[in-house]
Design a protein around this motif. Structure first.
Motif, mmCIF file in Angstrom:
data_model
loop_
_atom_site.group_PDB
_atom_site.id
_atom_site.type_symbol
_atom_site.label_atom_id
_atom_site.label_comp_id
_atom_site.label_asym_id
_atom_site.label_seq_id
_atom_site.Cartn_x
_atom_site.Cartn_y
_atom_site.Cartn_z
ATOM 1 N N GLN A 160 0.821 -1.206 0.000
ATOM 2 C CA GLN A 160 0.000 0.000 0.000
ATOM 3 C C GLN A 160 0.856 1.258 0.000
ATOM 4 O OE1 GLN A 160 -3.075 0.408 2.892
ATOM 5 N NE2 GLN A 160 -4.313 -1.282 2.114
ATOM 6 N N GLN A 161 1.893 1.252 0.821
ATOM 7 C CA GLN A 161 2.722 2.443 0.950
ATOM 8 C C GLN A 161 3.558 2.707 -0.303
ATOM 9 O OE1 GLN A 161 4.927 1.808 4.572
ATOM 10 N NE2 GLN A 161 3.087 1.831 5.853
ATOM 11 N N ALA A 167 -5.631 6.117 -5.089
ATOM 12 C CA ALA A 167 -7.091 6.114 -5.202
ATOM 13 C C ALA A 167 -7.697 5.051 -4.292
ATOM 14 C CB ALA A 167 -7.502 5.858 -6.642
ATOM 15 N N ARG A 168 -8.951 5.255 -3.908
ATOM 16 C CA ARG A 168 -9.675 4.293 -3.081
ATOM 17 C C ARG A 168 -10.977 3.927 -3.784
ATOM 18 N NH1 ARG A 168 -7.788 4.814 2.399
ATOM 19 N NH2 ARG A 168 -6.382 6.608 2.594
ATOM 20 N N ARG A 176 -14.299 6.451 6.550
ATOM 21 C CA ARG A 176 -13.351 7.271 7.303
ATOM 22 C C ARG A 176 -14.003 7.627 8.628
ATOM 23 N NH1 ARG A 176 -13.235 13.271 4.334
ATOM 24 N NH2 ARG A 176 -15.418 13.813 4.761
ATOM 25 N N GLN A 177 -13.157 7.964 9.620
ATOM 26 C CA GLN A 177 -13.705 8.238 10.945
ATOM 27 C C GLN A 177 -12.793 9.191 11.708
ATOM 28 O OE1 GLN A 177 -12.815 6.621 14.284
ATOM 29 N NE2 GLN A 177 -14.644 7.275 15.361
ATOM 30 N N TRP A 178 -13.383 10.236 12.239
ATOM 31 C CA TRP A 178 -12.746 11.264 13.063
ATOM 32 C C TRP A 178 -11.667 12.029 12.287
ATOM 33 C CZ3 TRP A 178 -14.444 14.018 16.693
ATOM 34 C CH2 TRP A 178 -13.598 14.744 17.547
ATOM 35 N N ASN A 179 -10.460 11.436 12.143
ATOM 36 C CA ASN A 179 -9.408 12.123 11.390
ATOM 37 C C ASN A 179 -8.572 11.162 10.547
ATOM 38 O OD1 ASN A 179 -7.958 10.784 13.319
ATOM 39 N ND2 ASN A 179 -6.907 12.572 14.139
ATOM 40 N N ARG A 180 -9.126 9.980 10.238
ATOM 41 C CA ARG A 180 -8.367 8.982 9.483
ATOM 42 C C ARG A 180 -9.279 8.253 8.500
ATOM 43 N NH1 ARG A 180 -8.394 3.398 11.957
ATOM 44 N NH2 ARG A 180 -10.173 3.387 13.368
ATOM 45 N N TRP A 181 -8.664 7.832 7.396
ATOM 46 C CA TRP A 181 -9.356 6.982 6.434
ATOM 47 C C TRP A 181 -9.087 5.529 6.789
ATOM 48 C CZ3 TRP A 181 -12.159 8.431 1.965
ATOM 49 C CH2 TRP A 181 -12.240 9.802 1.743
ATOM 50 N N PHE A 182 -10.071 4.679 6.617
ATOM 51 C CA PHE A 182 -9.869 3.255 6.853
ATOM 52 C C PHE A 182 -9.117 2.640 5.673
ATOM 53 C CE2 PHE A 182 -13.985 3.463 9.459
ATOM 54 C CZ PHE A 182 -13.270 3.732 10.620
ATOM 55 N N ASP A 183 -8.185 1.758 5.990
ATOM 56 C CA ASP A 183 -7.345 1.154 4.945
ATOM 57 C C ASP A 183 -7.474 -0.358 4.896
ATOM 58 O OD1 ASP A 183 -6.101 0.458 7.276
ATOM 59 O OD2 ASP A 183 -4.192 1.449 6.833
ATOM 60 N N GLY A 184 -8.513 -0.896 5.493
ATOM 61 C CA GLY A 184 -8.748 -2.332 5.443
ATOM 62 C C GLY A 184 -8.336 -3.085 6.692
ATOM 63 N N LYS A 185 -7.577 -2.428 7.580
ATOM 64 C CA LYS A 185 -7.171 -3.103 8.811
ATOM 65 C C LYS A 185 -8.267 -3.000 9.866
ATOM 66 C CE LYS A 185 -3.210 -0.963 9.541
ATOM 67 N NZ LYS A 185 -3.034 -0.089 8.374
#
Length: 670
Positions: A160-161, A167-168, A176-185
């Motif tokens: 990923q990095q 793109a997503r 996404r939640q609060w201040n972060r995007w979810f990345d599958g973890k």
């Protein structure tokens, strides 16, 4: 026991008292997370300091005697060492550290020396607790649900990095939640031997443990015999609509989870009784309502029966600790601007108040059941660690982290007044006077509006919306805990839902009117108003409904109720507060949307918003600023590309304070 207002300090200062500055605020050591040793002789805790010039912070672990005295610094990392937890034999402390980059679990001898690294997971590790036999540690780490090994997680992370494509492709809520995007973890519970071997994922499912939100102080625990783990998890398919956290248990040997709560509302914060008979936890009653009253529940591990210990107690239960004899529980409760300690019996009966008049958090009980340890603070007194006898008597301050600096500052205590607000109810207002206060003078007023909206102004030393900082230029700070605030009973909290711009605005205006009429030192011709989150919404609402203020400050506020619905992370909140979606209850969204009253905007307004705010998207602040500019209203937009709902970086915070106080100062004197 009622706390006397803390003023005297053991460190005397011959310097003339002065006003607090933003540099003072950020130089304070932030004390947290006291943990009593198994022999009841010591308290481990965390102190965080920030370096304004380096724009960084670091935390270290300290130890102090339960009888007070000079504390000892146990760790000296330049990064973050936090979440200390004693081993059952009291000889070691496990903690989380970022000293080697990512957060990992370490163990250090109570005698000091070098800490030993226990985990080395590619996705990090944090928040470890000991098994009762001291042989293993249960901790949190993120994992891709389909990865069964850390090498799989590491490979996925690297891919990923290193990918040039950022793109997503999203196919579900929430993303996404609060201040972060979810990345599958997912956040999972892991178990590891204390020598660093045998790590295994205890919850290898496509759910977050603990849940992404609405959890308790700690949402996982070992049974006293070490054979079982209880944890909080939400298994609903659309998390953004759900407050349905439940408790589950699994054997330490692994296996399928067993759900032990069937409540469709929020259940969280499991705590086993020392004798192993019960699991105490907190439970709400109404699905979808995050601010429902949380009751203290007991789950009988033998019969499977559940009962409430606070069904007739009109306050939410916060932190809960068991007495060592398993006959009583102690818990904290918000009462107006304060947090008190209550005790209740497992056999039932009315809870009994033990401690009040302070802002008490992180409650602990000694292994012999003879005394309590806790954090306490006031609006003019940063957090320190205290102890009290089990009956609330003989309160003693144990740490004096900021005593020397506080002794130099003229910090005024919180004062209270009451008035008749909406529905004919009594409503509480609060005042903080400026440094070097002279009752014969007239002072400008800064009127603050709290967020939530199910929150409250409290007697705490807040590091963002700090009342002493707002008072420091020579202003009287006035705050009102309007209908919707917590700490005044559930009905008082409930009535704001569906009425965002109604009763709360009435309370705010009546409270301000009362204060200006009854306190001669307040200058009614020089009043500014400021608020964040719901407070920011209310500032936007005020802009369209009154021109009484010299200027306004709107931080991360909702401007357009419809667009806010489409960009927020947690839809359960908006759907509860506005009684549906914009397409099922459009009229309510339109009724209380500040965007529909732009034609009335006349008051100079500073708008503040962060790019990483996914609760109230940055577009809300942009829309508010655009409307002000289009209407020709004097306005500025303070935009933070690297902050979320809160401004957390030291130099950004300094800019925030200088800009906000500068804006108020420019307009309030005109």
């Amino acid at each position: 026991m009622l706390f006397a207002q803390i003023g005297a300090q053991p460190v005397e200062s011959r310097l003339t008292k002065r006003a607090i500055t933003v540099d003072d605020l950020w130089a304070m050591g932030r004390v947290s997370d006291p943990q009593i040793s198994p022999d009841g002789k010591w308290i481990a805790y965390t102190v965080t300091y920030y370096d304004m010039e380096k724009n960084t912070g670091n935390s270290n672990i300290w130890v102090v005697s339960v009888n007070g005295g000079k504390p000892r610094q146990l760790t000296t990392s330049s990064k973050a060492d936090f979440f200390p937890r004693w081993s059952p034999d009291g000889k070691r402390i496990a903690f989380t550290s970022t000293r080697d980059g990512s957060a990992q679990i370490y163990v250090i001898s109570i005698d000091g020396g070098e800490a030993r690294k226990v985990t080395a997971l590619s996705t990090g590790a944090s928040s470890a607790i000991w098994s009762p036999d001291g042989a293993s540690l249960l901790f949190l780490s993120e994992s891709y649900p389909d990865c069964l090994t850390d090498s799989c997680n590491a490979a996925r992370e690297k891919a990923q990095q290193s990918s040039k494509v950022k793109a997503r492709l999203i196919d579900h809520l929430m993303y996404r939640q609060w201040n972060r995007w979810f990345d599958g973890k997912r956040s999972h519970l892991f178990l590891i031997n204390t020598d660093g071997t045998g790590v295994r994922d205890m919850t290898p499912w496509d759910y977050d443990i603990p849940p992404i939100d609405l959890g308790g102080s700690t949402d996982y625990a070992f049974s006293p015999d070490g054979k079982e783990i209880c944890f909080t998890m939400n298994t609903d398919s659309v998390i953004t609509l759900s407050t349905n956290n439940d408790l589950f248990t699994i054997p330490v040997t692994g296996g399928a989870p067993r759900r032990i709560t069937e409540n469709k509302a929020n259940d969280n914060q499991p705590a086993y009784s020392p004798d192993g008979k019960y699991i105490a936890y907190r439970a709400a009653e109404r699905p979808g309502f995050e601010s429902d009253r949380l009751q203290l529940m007991l789950y009988n591990r033998v019969t499977g029966e559940t009962r409430s210990l606070t069904s007739n107690f009109d306050r939410s239960v916060n932190e809960v600790v068991w007495a060592p004899d398993s006959k009583f529980l102690f818990f904290t409760v918000q009462e107006g601007p304060y947090y008190s300690v209550y005790r209740t019996s497992v056999s039932g009966g009315s809870p009994k108040k033990v401690l009040s008049g302070g802002f008490i958090r992180n409650l602990r009980i000694s292994p012999d059941g003879k005394f309590l340890v806790f954090q306490n603070e006031h609006v003019n007194f940063p957090t320190e660690i205290f102890r009290a006898d089990i009956d609330g008597k003989n309160v003693q301050q144990l740490t004096f982290t900021n005593a020397e600096r506080v002794a130099q500052l003229d910090l005024k205590p919180l004062e209270s007044f009451w008035f008749i607000g909406a529905y004919g109810d009594s409503v509480e207002g609060l005042i903080v006077k400026p440094p070097l206060f002279d009752p014969k003078k007239k002072y400008p007023v800064v009127f603050l509006v709290h967020g939530g909206p199910q929150g409250a102004w409290e007697d705490d030393f807040h590091y963002r919306w700090n009342a002493e900082m707002f008072a420091s230029p020579g202003y009287v700070v006035v705050m009102v805990n309007f209908h919707g605030s917590t700490g005044y009973g559930q009905r008082f909290t409930d009535v704001i839902s569906g009425d965002w711009g109604g009763a709360p605005l009435e309370d705010l205006m009546k409270g301000l009117d009362y204060a200006l009429a009854h306190f001669s030192y307040m200058d009614s011709t020089r009043v500014a108003a400021a608020g964040a989150s719901y407070g920011g919404y209310m500032i936007n609402w005020i802009a369209g409904h009154t021109n009484r203020f010299k200027c306004l400050v709107s931080h991360d506020g909702m401007f357009n109720t419809v667009s806010a619905y489409g960009t927020t992370d947690e839809l359960w909140f908006n759907e509860w507060e506005f009684k549906g979606t914009p397409w099922t209850n459009r009229s309510l969204y339109e009724k209380f949307s500040p965007s529909n009253f732009v034609q009335n905007f006349k008051t100079p307004t500073l708008v503040v918003h962060g790019q990483l705010d996914y609760r109230l998207d940055v577009s809300e602040g942009m829309q508010m600023f655009t409307a002000l500019q289009r209407q020709g209203v004097p306005s500025k937009f303070l935009y933070f590309p690297d902050e979320g709902h809160f401004v957390l970086k030291p130099q950004n915070a300094r800019l925030w304070w200088n800009t906000v106080l500068g804006w108020i100062g420019d307009w309030i004197q005109r």
